[in-house]
Design an enzyme around this catalytic site. Structure first.
Site, PDB file in Angstrom:
ATOM      1  N   LYS A   1       0.831  -1.185   0.000  1.00  0.00           N
ATOM      2  CA  LYS A   1       0.000   0.000   0.000  1.00  0.00           C
ATOM      3  C   LYS A   1       0.876   1.249   0.000  1.00  0.00           C
ATOM      4  CE  LYS A   1      -3.789  -1.830   2.835  1.00  0.00           C
ATOM      5  NZ  LYS A   1      -4.481  -1.590   4.135  1.00  0.00           N
TER       6      LYS A   1
ATOM      7  N   GLU B   1       8.158   1.779  -5.843  1.00  0.00           N
ATOM      8  CA  GLU B   1       8.133   1.383  -4.439  1.00  0.00           C
ATOM      9  C   GLU B   1       8.374   2.592  -3.553  1.00  0.00           C
ATOM     10  OE1 GLU B   1       9.759  -2.305  -2.553  1.00  0.00           O
ATOM     11  OE2 GLU B   1      10.978  -2.274  -4.365  1.00  0.00           O
TER      12      GLU B   1
ATOM     13  N   ILE C   1       9.664   2.477  -0.332  1.00  0.00           N
ATOM     14  CA  ILE C   1      10.888   2.394   0.476  1.00  0.00           C
ATOM     15  C   ILE C   1      11.580   1.047   0.287  1.00  0.00           C
ATOM     16  CG2 ILE C   1       9.547   1.711   2.534  1.00  0.00           C
ATOM     17  CD1 ILE C   1      11.682   3.387   4.176  1.00  0.00           C
TER      18      ILE C   1
ATOM     19  N   ASP D   1      14.368  -1.224   2.098  1.00  0.00           N
ATOM     20  CA  ASP D   1      15.072  -1.393   3.370  1.00  0.00           C
ATOM     21  C   ASP D   1      16.144  -2.465   3.171  1.00  0.00           C
ATOM     22  OD1 ASP D   1      15.819  -1.655   5.998  1.00  0.00           O
ATOM     23  OD2 ASP D   1      13.824  -2.059   6.773  1.00  0.00           O
ATOM     24  N   THR D   2      15.821  -3.720   3.417  1.00  0.00           N
ATOM     25  CA  THR D   2      16.792  -4.796   3.175  1.00  0.00           C
ATOM     26  C   THR D   2      16.888  -5.131   1.686  1.00  0.00           C
ATOM     27  OG1 THR D   2      15.129  -6.519   3.362  1.00  0.00           O
ATOM     28  CG2 THR D   2      16.235  -5.842   5.397  1.00  0.00           C
ATOM     29  N   GLY D   3      15.898  -4.701   0.909  1.00  0.00           N
ATOM     30  CA  GLY D   3      15.869  -5.015  -0.512  1.00  0.00           C
ATOM     31  C   GLY D   3      15.206  -6.341  -0.844  1.00  0.00           C
TER      32      GLY D   3
ATOM     33  N   VAL E   1      10.372   5.472   9.455  1.00  0.00           N
ATOM     34  CA  VAL E   1       9.662   6.685   9.071  1.00  0.00           C
ATOM     35  C   VAL E   1       8.213   6.376   8.688  1.00  0.00           C
ATOM     36  CG1 VAL E   1      11.705   7.998   8.362  1.00  0.00           C
ATOM     37  CG2 VAL E   1      10.575   6.492   6.718  1.00  0.00           C
TER      38      VAL E   1
ATOM     39  N   ASP F   1       3.049   3.532   6.630  1.00  0.00           N
ATOM     40  CA  ASP F   1       2.291   3.308   7.862  1.00  0.00           C
ATOM     41  C   ASP F   1       3.129   2.643   8.951  1.00  0.00           C
ATOM     42  OD1 ASP F   1       2.568   0.748   6.634  1.00  0.00           O
ATOM     43  OD2 ASP F   1       0.924   0.021   7.885  1.00  0.00           O
TER      44      ASP F   1
HETATM   45  P1  5GP Z   1      12.546  -4.567   2.469  1.00  0.00           P
HETATM   46  O1  5GP Z   1      13.269  -4.902   3.743  1.00  0.00           O
HETATM   47  O2  5GP Z   1      11.979  -5.786   1.814  1.00  0.00           O
HETATM   48  O3  5GP Z   1      13.410  -3.770   1.539  1.00  0.00           O
HETATM   49  O4  5GP Z   1      11.339  -3.631   2.870  1.00  0.00           O
HETATM   50  C1  5GP Z   1      10.143  -4.223   3.196  1.00  0.00           C
HETATM   51  C2  5GP Z   1       9.017  -3.284   3.477  1.00  0.00           C
HETATM   52  O5  5GP Z   1       9.145  -2.866   4.832  1.00  0.00           O
HETATM   53  C3  5GP Z   1       8.904  -1.999   2.705  1.00  0.00           C
HETATM   54  O6  5GP Z   1       8.314  -2.155   1.449  1.00  0.00           O
HETATM   55  C4  5GP Z   1       8.004  -1.207   3.644  1.00  0.00           C
HETATM   56  O7  5GP Z   1       6.657  -1.591   3.439  1.00  0.00           O
HETATM   57  C5  5GP Z   1       8.466  -1.666   4.996  1.00  0.00           C
HETATM   58  N1  5GP Z   1       9.383  -0.691   5.608  1.00  0.00           N
HETATM   59  C6  5GP Z   1      10.736  -0.754   5.699  1.00  0.00           C
HETATM   60  N2  5GP Z   1      11.218   0.316   6.337  1.00  0.00           N
HETATM   61  C7  5GP Z   1      10.147   1.083   6.683  1.00  0.00           C
HETATM   62  C8  5GP Z   1       9.992   2.336   7.376  1.00  0.00           C
HETATM   63  O8  5GP Z   1      10.940   3.011   7.830  1.00  0.00           O
HETATM   64  N3  5GP Z   1       8.714   2.773   7.537  1.00  0.00           N
HETATM   65  C9  5GP Z   1       7.640   2.118   7.068  1.00  0.00           C
HETATM   66  N4  5GP Z   1       6.435   2.649   7.280  1.00  0.00           N
HETATM   67  N5  5GP Z   1       7.738   0.933   6.410  1.00  0.00           N
HETATM   68  C10 5GP Z   1       8.983   0.431   6.218  1.00  0.00           C
END
Ligand code: 5GP
Length: 217
Positions: free
Chosen positions: A68, A133, A135, A137-139, A187, A193
């Protein structure tokens, strides 16, 4: 060609005092600061749109918005691409599609991601795909999605990520278009959210207080 690492927000950036901006009363006490003001996001998004137009402007593109959290960025980015498109001789036919990724592991790191909504992405075959996308984070999310999308053999895949966290990126995946590189802080706002709270926050990317108590909302 538009590949840059985004606007870098340093670890010691304290953000702006909340008192300098309007924000919903129901979140007063829960937020720490305004990390990136909405206007800065808009200006950066406008530049990303230009970079994307420069790279993809001669082809149709299929935008794939990751819900979302991605909806607000996607809507604003698409608006700006359309604005550039109608003010230029190059036109960019564009369609927008939505997918959602869900992890079935309660609270655990999202190792097992499931794609909800458009499991059959055969409409991507032979197309230029722009994944949007909010954000990275870990990718892991991005990596899972890229693998899934690649299976449908698009002509080209580009990824736009508004925020990229400065963390050890476990997947090695980084977006082609990055809005901001931010410290490893949580954030919220601008459709990001925390358990569905803060999506309605329009001052962008306030980080919330670590002692945030949901019963207060
Ligand atoms: P990944 O670790 O797979 O790159 O990120 C997974 C998901 O975690 C992101 O798409 C996002 O929905 C959520 N996420 C990661 N960091 C944050 C953050 O700082 N704030 C929020 N609201 N969601 C986050």
């Amino acid at each position: 060609g538009g590949k840059d690492g985004g606007i870098v927000i340093n670890d010691d950036w304290p953000g702006y005092s909340l008192e300098l901006f309007n924000y919903p009363k129901h979140y007063s006490g829960d937020l720490e600061c305004v990390y990136i003001p909405h206007g800065v996001i808009m200006d950066r998004t406008e530049r990303l749109a230009r970079n994307i137009m420069g790279d993809l402007g001669d082809h149709d593109i299929v935008v794939l918005c990751v819900l979302k959290a991605g909806y607000q960025f996607c809507a604003d980015l698409v608006e700006r691409i359309k604005a550039l498109s109608r003010n230029s001789d190059h036109t960019l036919p564009m369609s927008v599609n939505f997918i959602r990724l869900k992890s079935y592991v309660n609270d655990q790191s999202t190792e097992d991601l499931h794609i909800v909504g458009a499991e059959d992405l055969s409409f991507l075959t032979g197309k230029n795909v722009l994944i949007v996308e909010a954000i990275v984070d870990t990718g892991k999310t991005m990596k899972t999605l890229l693998k899934h999308v690649e299976a449908f053999r698009p002509k080209m895949i580009k990824v736009a990520g508004l925020l990229v966290k400065r963390v050890p990126n476990s997947s090695g995946c980084l977006p082609d278009y990055v809005g901001f590189e931010i410290p490893n802080r949580f954030v919220v706002g601008y459709a990001l959210d925390y358990n569905e709270y803060f999506r309605d926050l329009n001052v962008s990317f306030s980080s919330f207080k670590t002692d945030f108590n949901f019963t207060d909302v």
